[in-house]
Design a protein around this motif. Structure first.
Motif, PDB file in Angstrom:
ATOM      1  N   TRP A 120       0.842  -1.199   0.000  1.00 23.30           N
ATOM      2  CA  TRP A 120       0.000   0.000   0.000  1.00 23.30           C
ATOM      3  C   TRP A 120       0.875   1.246   0.000  1.00 23.30           C
ATOM      4  N   ILE A 121       0.390   2.257  -0.696  1.00 21.70           N
ATOM      5  CA  ILE A 121       1.052   3.558  -0.717  1.00 21.70           C
ATOM      6  C   ILE A 121       0.006   4.638  -0.467  1.00 21.70           C
ATOM      7  N   ILE A 122       0.464   5.805  -0.038  1.00 24.84           N
ATOM      8  CA  ILE A 122      -0.412   6.969   0.021  1.00 24.84           C
ATOM      9  C   ILE A 122       0.139   8.026  -0.922  1.00 24.84           C
ATOM     10  N   VAL A 123      -0.774   8.729  -1.575  1.00 20.41           N
ATOM     11  CA  VAL A 123      -0.414   9.801  -2.496  1.00 20.41           C
ATOM     12  C   VAL A 123      -1.035  11.092  -1.980  1.00 20.41           C
ATOM     13  N   LEU A 124      -0.169  12.027  -1.593  1.00 26.24           N
ATOM     14  CA  LEU A 124      -0.621  13.336  -1.124  1.00 26.24           C
ATOM     15  C   LEU A 124      -0.700  14.279  -2.319  1.00 26.24           C
ATOM     16  N   LYS A 125      -1.823  14.937  -2.461  1.00 22.14           N
ATOM     17  CA  LYS A 125      -1.997  15.874  -3.578  1.00 22.14           C
ATOM     18  C   LYS A 125      -2.222  17.269  -3.010  1.00 22.14           C
ATOM     19  N   ASP A 126      -1.422  18.250  -3.519  1.00 27.20           N
ATOM     20  CA  ASP A 126      -1.594  19.613  -3.025  1.00 27.20           C
ATOM     21  C   ASP A 126      -2.652  20.345  -3.841  1.00 27.20           C
ATOM     22  N   LYS A 127      -2.910  21.572  -3.467  1.00 31.03           N
ATOM     23  CA  LYS A 127      -3.992  22.338  -4.090  1.00 31.03           C
ATOM     24  C   LYS A 127      -3.695  22.708  -5.528  1.00 31.03           C
ATOM     25  N   ASN A 128      -2.438  22.579  -5.950  1.00 36.46           N
ATOM     26  CA  ASN A 128      -2.064  22.850  -7.341  1.00 36.46           C
ATOM     27  C   ASN A 128      -2.043  21.578  -8.200  1.00 36.46           C
ATOM     28  N   GLY A 129      -2.369  20.438  -7.584  1.00 34.28           N
ATOM     29  CA  GLY A 129      -2.407  19.195  -8.335  1.00 34.28           C
ATOM     30  C   GLY A 129      -1.123  18.391  -8.293  1.00 34.28           C
ATOM     31  N   LYS A 130      -0.080  18.899  -7.624  1.00 33.44           N
ATOM     32  CA  LYS A 130       1.176  18.168  -7.525  1.00 33.44           C
ATOM     33  C   LYS A 130       1.029  16.999  -6.554  1.00 33.44           C
ATOM     34  N   GLU A 131       1.631  15.861  -6.908  1.00 35.47           N
ATOM     35  CA  GLU A 131       1.497  14.657  -6.091  1.00 35.47           C
ATOM     36  C   GLU A 131       2.803  14.309  -5.389  1.00 35.47           C
ATOM     37  N   LEU A 161      -2.031  20.936   1.275  1.00 36.56           N
ATOM     38  CA  LEU A 161      -2.556  19.665   0.783  1.00 36.56           C
ATOM     39  C   LEU A 161      -4.075  19.713   0.655  1.00 36.56           C
ATOM     40  N   SER A 162      -4.587  18.982  -0.343  1.00 35.86           N
ATOM     41  CA  SER A 162      -6.032  18.907  -0.548  1.00 35.86           C
ATOM     42  C   SER A 162      -6.575  17.515  -0.267  1.00 35.86           C
ATOM     43  N   THR A 163      -5.853  16.461  -0.673  1.00 35.86           N
ATOM     44  CA  THR A 163      -6.360  15.098  -0.485  1.00 35.86           C
ATOM     45  C   THR A 163      -5.226  14.132  -0.167  1.00 35.86           C
ATOM     46  N   ILE A 164      -5.606  13.012   0.456  1.00 35.14           N
ATOM     47  CA  ILE A 164      -4.742  11.842   0.580  1.00 35.14           C
ATOM     48  C   ILE A 164      -5.465  10.686  -0.080  1.00 35.14           C
ATOM     49  N   ASN A 165      -4.808  10.033  -1.022  1.00 32.50           N
ATOM     50  CA  ASN A 165      -5.360   8.844  -1.663  1.00 32.50           C
ATOM     51  C   ASN A 165      -4.597   7.622  -1.182  1.00 32.50           C
ATOM     52  N   LEU A 166      -5.351   6.614  -0.767  1.00 33.99           N
ATOM     53  CA  LEU A 166      -4.769   5.347  -0.326  1.00 33.99           C
ATOM     54  C   LEU A 166      -4.942   4.325  -1.440  1.00 33.99           C
TER      55      LEU A 166
END
Length: 434
Positions: A120-131, A161-166
């Protein structure tokens, strides 16, 4: 500038993982590395039986050469990947077939995950769309869940940051051990998506110690923030085994896997009868420390226990002190990074596995929860000490726990445990109307 014929000759000596890696360079190499002639040979070497391989391979190749132009570009590459995936899926399904009679879950979840190469990994996405991808993690397996712990010294600021995707990540070819999953071709399956906007105000505050504050996001995610800098210290996900393999392997990189509807048992469709013969497996833990692990059978709900959109299942009654249970140890969530470690008191991870009368997992979750001090004295004749409550809620229902702290013995006692099941979930599960 190299001619395509020479590149194709070079590619013919590569294995499947290397061909897929080359195909990621640019459009031209992607087209050449998908050549049907090359992939037909790869397919034949892997899936033709060793007995009479030469004669069968010659026949397959001659037939393949005659039909190569009839196939769409990349046909044999897709066939090879599909066949490899099917082989691994068959092996995994064989491992998860035996079921534990207490939990109602597969007995060999850990072995199945290892066979599939799942991580499993997590992907942090900022408000500009950078991951920002965070892969380093520690795993802890329990009876009904797996806890995944990520920490790093280079977290981006939580304010941007805007989202965390698992994601669940599986290698396309897990048998090829010389290609580690982090370097070889992999696929992602979205398990959950969490929104981080206004994290400290919109999420549930689980607890704090001298160094970190803990915030819970549903389902099963815990974010630790440094107190001084208000930056991420670590992220912990607690994932229940029920449907975990499906969510971690069968979804796409953008869409979660959709589960098929339940096929109800016919005698469960009578709302006058209510729920009956249900079983609960409860696990309360923190890291390697287990506070309570038990199974409660023959749970039921009469029609009179249905109110306000919920069906009540009483597991431990406040009035029946013969069923009150002690917890082992002092409750707290342990955490650790490269440099620091700590323990946040009065919180823990709760695993709930509720089985219906047929032994099928009906409502399952694993989530960090916290205890609230309800009163300084319990008011109970048998227990003189402060009374604490723990509550959890999601779309499937609610869990309400009452605990008393006994100073003399230095232990907590569960004096009440009640499940409130959403009537909407019951109606969808059984196809009836409660």
């Amino acid at each position: 500038s190299m001619p395509s014929e020479i590149l194709l000759k070079i590619f013919s000596y590569l294995d499947a993982a290397s061909l897929l890696s080359v195909g990621c360079v640019n459009k031209r190499l992607c087209h050449l590395a998908s050549d049907n002639g090359i992939w037909l040979k790869v397919y034949s070497r892997c899936f033709l039986p060793k007995r009479n391989m030469k004669s069968e391979q010659r026949g397959a190749l001659s037939w393949g050469c005659a039909t190569l132009h009839d196939k769409n570009p990349g046909y044999w590459k897709k066939e090879y990947i599909f066949k490899q995936t099917a082989v691994v899926k068959t092996r995994v399904m064989r491992l998860i077939k035996p079921v534990d009679p207490y939990t109602g879950l597969p007995c060999k979840n850990k072995e199945a995950m290892k066979a599939s190469g799942l991580s499993w990994i997590i992907v942090l996405k900022d408000k500009n769309g950078k991951e920002y991808v965070v892969e380093k993690s520690n795993l802890l397996f329990k009876d009904t869940s797996v806890t995944i712990f990520w920490y790093s010294t280079n977290w981006p600021s939580v304010d941007i940051l805007s989202t965390i995707n698992l994601f669940g990540v599986t290698p396309l070819f897990p048998d090829q051990s010389r290609f580690p999953s982090k370097n070889g071709p992999r696929r992602r399956s979205l398990v959950a998506k969490y929104h981080l906007a206004n994290l400290t105000t919109s999420s549930v505050a689980v607890g704090a110690d001298k160094l970190v504050q803990l915030f819970g996001l549903n389902p099963g995610l815990l974010v630790g923030l440094w107190k001084e800098k208000n930056e991420i210290a670590f992220v912990m996900a607690s994932l229940h085994y029920h449907q975990l393999l499906e969510r971690s392997t069968l979804g796409s990189a953008t869409v979660q896997y959709a589960f098929p509807p339940n096929q109800p048992v016919w005698d469960d469709t009578d709302p006058e009868y209510g729920l009956h013969d249900y079983s609960l497996h409860l696990d309360m833990h923190s890291g390697s420390c287990t506070y309570l692990c038990g199974t409660f059978k023959s749970l039921f709900c009469r029609k009179g226990d249905i109110a306000n959109g919920y069906l009540r299942l009483t597991v431990i009654s406040l009035k029946d002190n013969t069923k009150h249970l002690p917890l082992a140890g002092t409750l707290g969530l342990s955490w650790e990074t490269d440099v620091f470690k700590g323990n946040v008191k009065d919180c823990y991870v709760m695993n709930v596995t509720l089985l219906d009368e047929a032994g099928k997992p009906f409502w399952c979750f694993s989530a960090p929860v916290y205890m609230d001090l309800c009163s300084k004295t319990s008011g109970l004749y048998d227990y003189m000490g402060p009374l604490y409550t723990t509550a959890y809620a999601d779309s499937g229902g609610k869990v309400c726990v009452e605990l008393v702290w006994l100073e003399e013995t230095k232990e907590y006692f569960i004096v009440s445990l009640v499940l409130y099941i959403s009537t909407k979930k019951v109606n969808n599960w059984f196809g009836t109307n409660y």
